[in-house]
Scaffold this active site. Structure first.
Site, PDB file in Angstrom:
ATOM      1  N   ASP A 117       0.780  -1.237   0.000  1.00 43.96           N
ATOM      2  CA  ASP A 117       0.000   0.000   0.000  1.00 43.96           C
ATOM      3  C   ASP A 117       0.809   1.282   0.000  1.00 43.96           C
ATOM      4  O   ASP A 117       0.231   2.373   0.036  1.00 43.96           O
ATOM      5  CB  ASP A 117      -0.950   0.012   1.210  1.00 43.96           C
ATOM      6  CG  ASP A 117      -2.060  -1.017   1.050  1.00 43.96           C
ATOM      7  OD1 ASP A 117      -2.570  -1.132  -0.074  1.00 43.96           O
ATOM      8  OD2 ASP A 117      -2.396  -1.697   2.024  1.00 43.96           O
ATOM      9  N   ASP A 182      -6.699  -4.141  -5.941  1.00 45.03           N
ATOM     10  CA  ASP A 182      -6.368  -2.797  -5.462  1.00 45.03           C
ATOM     11  C   ASP A 182      -4.928  -2.406  -5.801  1.00 45.03           C
ATOM     12  O   ASP A 182      -4.584  -1.236  -5.906  1.00 45.03           O
ATOM     13  CB  ASP A 182      -6.525  -2.696  -3.936  1.00 45.03           C
ATOM     14  CG  ASP A 182      -7.638  -3.533  -3.349  1.00 45.03           C
ATOM     15  OD1 ASP A 182      -8.015  -4.529  -3.967  1.00 45.03           O
ATOM     16  OD2 ASP A 182      -8.113  -3.205  -2.252  1.00 45.03           O
TER      17      ASP A 182
HETATM   18  N1  GLY Z   1      -7.157  -2.211   0.178  1.00 43.04           N
HETATM   19  C1  GLY Z   1      -7.857  -1.073  -0.130  1.00 43.04           C
HETATM   20  C2  GLY Z   1      -9.331  -1.150   0.126  1.00 43.04           C
HETATM   21  O1  GLY Z   1      -9.782  -1.693   1.090  1.00 43.04           O
HETATM   22  O2  GLY Z   1     -10.035  -0.638  -0.657  1.00 43.04           O
END
Ligand code: GLY
Length: 687
Positions: A117, A182
């Site tokens: 992330d 994601d």
């Molecule tokens: N991992 C990012 C979300 O929960 O959207």
């Protein structure tokens, strides 16, 4: 399909005007100042609560209390990012000072590689700071160094063996290699790094990851899987599909799907790879046409959630999608672009209405109500499950989308890039070129027929084909640059090139006439003029000895329409003609045009899928086709002595279509795909 093609041809030119004139757009534009004023009021409340923030950021609001997070949380970049957006809109130094303070906290995670992330954490905070508030050169350098470090940290989660970044889990864990959709969002940091003097490998990692995601992370209907566990013993194979934040493994988690639309649109913006655009379009079409999509455009938390319509909506999925669709509307073919823009406008109008947008003092200072972080976790009583709550990323993407909308409406021309061109290019001897978003074409003027050195001694009224990898206008510029800088436009430069050989043949759509005394072809055009030109449509005329061809080129389909008109004689009357005339398509082995052919006389087309370029250079496949307008009556097929197939009709007034596509653009890669498209196009003409 048929309907789509017809729309592509007829609606393209209207797109800009229609979009700009839509009353919904006017209403949204008029509502922006009040929406930003309300957003500023709310975020002032947040800044007051965060005065003694202890290095944390606000993320949500639950049970009457602010939920805060440390910089290692995946959501840490969004609060600083929203402060930057408020500064962008208001230019108020208060927001800049607050944004700088919040961004400062993020420096702590510049080497963080506990998950994938880091792209989210840094691009939405430090990335925005660099864009909007770098200030001194020292500060700029500091921000850049943080981003380069972040990209390097992200790259540690990538392996050449798997060609993927590991989203979750420990680096080196042999039991699982988890990748979530994601992850596409984090690739923007790598693209930034590669282009700003970081590791060249960053671009390769981003490309490989995007390619793998494109290849594995989608169902046939265009919906995205959330979590894939890749098989480390057999790279490229999937061990298991997991449900993650979605309803189940076969569900379609709406925020993940929004990440997919956004991520592939962003990757197309960064790389110009048409496959990424195609993927973004398929994902967008899935969402906007989904039967479970509510009328206001804000999706349920999963498109397949069990109790629709009693399930929760996810405002974050709606905000991310709106922002993505606005960008996609400036990159997609015109016929799609209008639909994406209209859908995003619908979503934004809903999101800034009282149903979603907090009133002063509500929900702790956040903007959007009704976000869903992870409903499965919530059901299982897990921490951070978050159902029907505000979420800082919903606010961030709402503000980004509103600013994108503002930019689009303020610069409509720039935002909707030109897809069509028609012009004389005397810089390249005497070419007349025209192009749409699929292909370029050219026809030679009188000077080309002159002997060298003034010309090149080529007498030809055949049409040449220019392969395009990108939809934007680029052919004339490539030819001119080629001449000026002595760069061969026969070499693939990644954007497009010409490896199609016309010579004295008909090429793709040059006209031939079959008389009792044999075949007749015009010499090079004698006059040229452009009658009309916008970014989405152009009309031009080429005057040959005995006839004039009027070309109409529009965005959204490979084919240019050609109306052949007889030249008027001294009497002012058009000369009548009873010869068999029509467009030709070169399929000769001589000029390496011998490919897989499809002839459909009932529908009036000939299509060709050529296996390689002129020199067998491995530069992909060129696909060409000519179609006779159904109004001309039944087409006759004849081959001339140069190896061209002609679609003939009787008389010298007729309409036909010709065009091409290149496999390198990714839209068509097999003969079947090409032939099916041409057939549909022919059927749309018959309608
Ligand atoms: N991992 C990012 C979300 O929960 O959207």
């Amino acid at each position: 399909m048929r309907r789509a093609l017809a729309l592509a041809v007829s609606a393209a030119a209207l797109t800009l005007f229609a979009a700009a004139a839509a009353p919904e757009e006017k209403e949204l534009a008029a509502a922006l100042p009040a929406a930003f004023a309300r957003a500023a009021d709310q975020y002032r409340l947040l800044t007051e609560q965060m005065k003694a923030g202890n290095g944390r950021h606000p993320k949500s609001f639950a049970n009457g209390k602010l939920v805060t997070i440390p910089p290692e949380d995946w959501c840490s970049g969004f609060y600083p990012g929203s402060l930057w957006f408020l500064y962008e809109y208001t230019k108020d130094p208060f927001w800049k000072a607050e944004a700088e303070k919040a961004t400062e906290i993020q420096e702590k995670v510049r080497h963080y590689n506990g998950n994938h992330d880091i792209g989210f954490m840094l691009m939405s905070s430090v990335g925005q700071a660099l864009r909007l508030g770098a200030g001194t050169p020292q500060r700029k350098r500091r921000y850049e160094e943080i981003l380069h470090d972040g990209a390097a940290a992200l790259a540690t989660r990538y392996t050449d063996k798997m060609k993927l970044i590991r989203s979750w889990g420990k680096i080196g864990d042999e039991r699982s290699y988890l990748v979530i959709v994601d992850n596409m969002m984090n690739l923007e940091l790598l693209e930034w790094d590669a282009k700003r003097g970081g590791a060249a490998r960053s671009a390769e990692i981003a490309k490989n990851h995007a390619d793998m995601t494109d290849g594995h992370h989608f169902r046939a209907d265009g919906s995205a899987f959330h979590v894939l566990n890749y098989n480390q013993k057999t790279p490229g194979k999937i061990l298991e599909y997991r449900s993650g934040q979605g309803a189940c493994a076969s569900g379609a988690w709406s925020r993940g799907h929004s990440w997919a639309i956004y991520g592939f649109t962003m990757m197309h913006r960064e790389t110009k790879n048409p496959r990424y655009l195609e993927r973004a379009i398929r994902a967008a079409d899935y969402a906007i046409n989904h039967p479970n999509m509510p009328a206001d455009g804000i999706p349920y938390w999963d498109y397949h959630a069990a109790n629709i319509p009693d399930e929760e909506r996810d405002s974050s999925a709606g905000a991310i999608m709106a922002s993505a669709l606005l960008e996609l509307s400036a990159l997609a073919p015109a016929a799609k672009a209008a639909a994406y823009r209209a859908f995003a406008v619908r979503q934004l109008r809903a999101l800034i209405s009282d149903g979603y947008f907090a009133k002063r003092g509500e929900i702790g200072g956040f903007l959007l109500k009704h976000g869903v972080g992870s409903k499965p976790q919530f059901i299982q009583g897990g921490k951070g499950g978050e159902v029907d709550v505000p979420l800082n990323y919903a606010d961030y993407y709402l503000l980004e989308a509103l600013l994108r909308f503002k930019a689009l409406t303020e610069q409509p021309e720039a935002a909707s890039a030109a897809r069509v061109d028609a012009r004389h290019v005397p810089e390249r001897m005497d070419d007349f070129v025209w192009e749409n978003d699929f292909c370029g074409m050219r026809a030679y003027g009188p000077k080309v027929s002159e002997p060298r050195p003034a010309g090149e001694g080529l007498v030809s009224s055949g049409f040449d084909v220019f392969n395009k990898a990108v939809p934007d206008v680029m052919m004339a510029e490539t030819l001119i640059r080629g001449v000026k800088e002595k760069i061969s436009y026969h070499q693939n430069n990644g954007r497009g090139f010409d490896n199609y050989k016309v010579s004295t043949g008909r090429g793709c759509g040059g006209v031939g006439r079959m008389t009792e005394d044999g075949w007749r072809y015009a010499r090079n055009w004698r006059t040229q003029r452009v009658l009309e030109k916008s970014g989405q449509k152009a009309v031009f005329e080429l005057g040959y000895e005995a006839y004039t061809i009027r070309g109409t080129v529009t965005a959204g389909a490979p084919f240019t329409r050609f109306d052949v008109l007889p030249r008027t004689g001294a009497s002012g009357k058009p000369a009548a003609g009873r010869d068999l005339m029509g467009p030709g398509l070169d399929v000769s082995a001589d000029r390496r045009h011998d490919g897989t052919l499809k002839i459909d006389l009932k529908r009036g087309f000939v299509a060709n899928f050529e296996p390689f370029g002129v020199d067998g250079d491995g530069n992909g496949n060129v696909m060409t086709a000519i179609l006779l307008d159904p109004a001309c009556g039944p087409a006759h097929l004849a081959s001339d002595e140069t190896g061209c197939l002609h679609l003939l009709q009787r008389g010298n007034v007729f309409t036909y279509y010709a065009g091409a596509a290149w496999s390198g653009a990714g839209r068509f890669t097999t003969p079947d795909e090409w032939f099916a498209y041409v057939k549909d196009f022919a059927d749309s003409l018959a309608q």
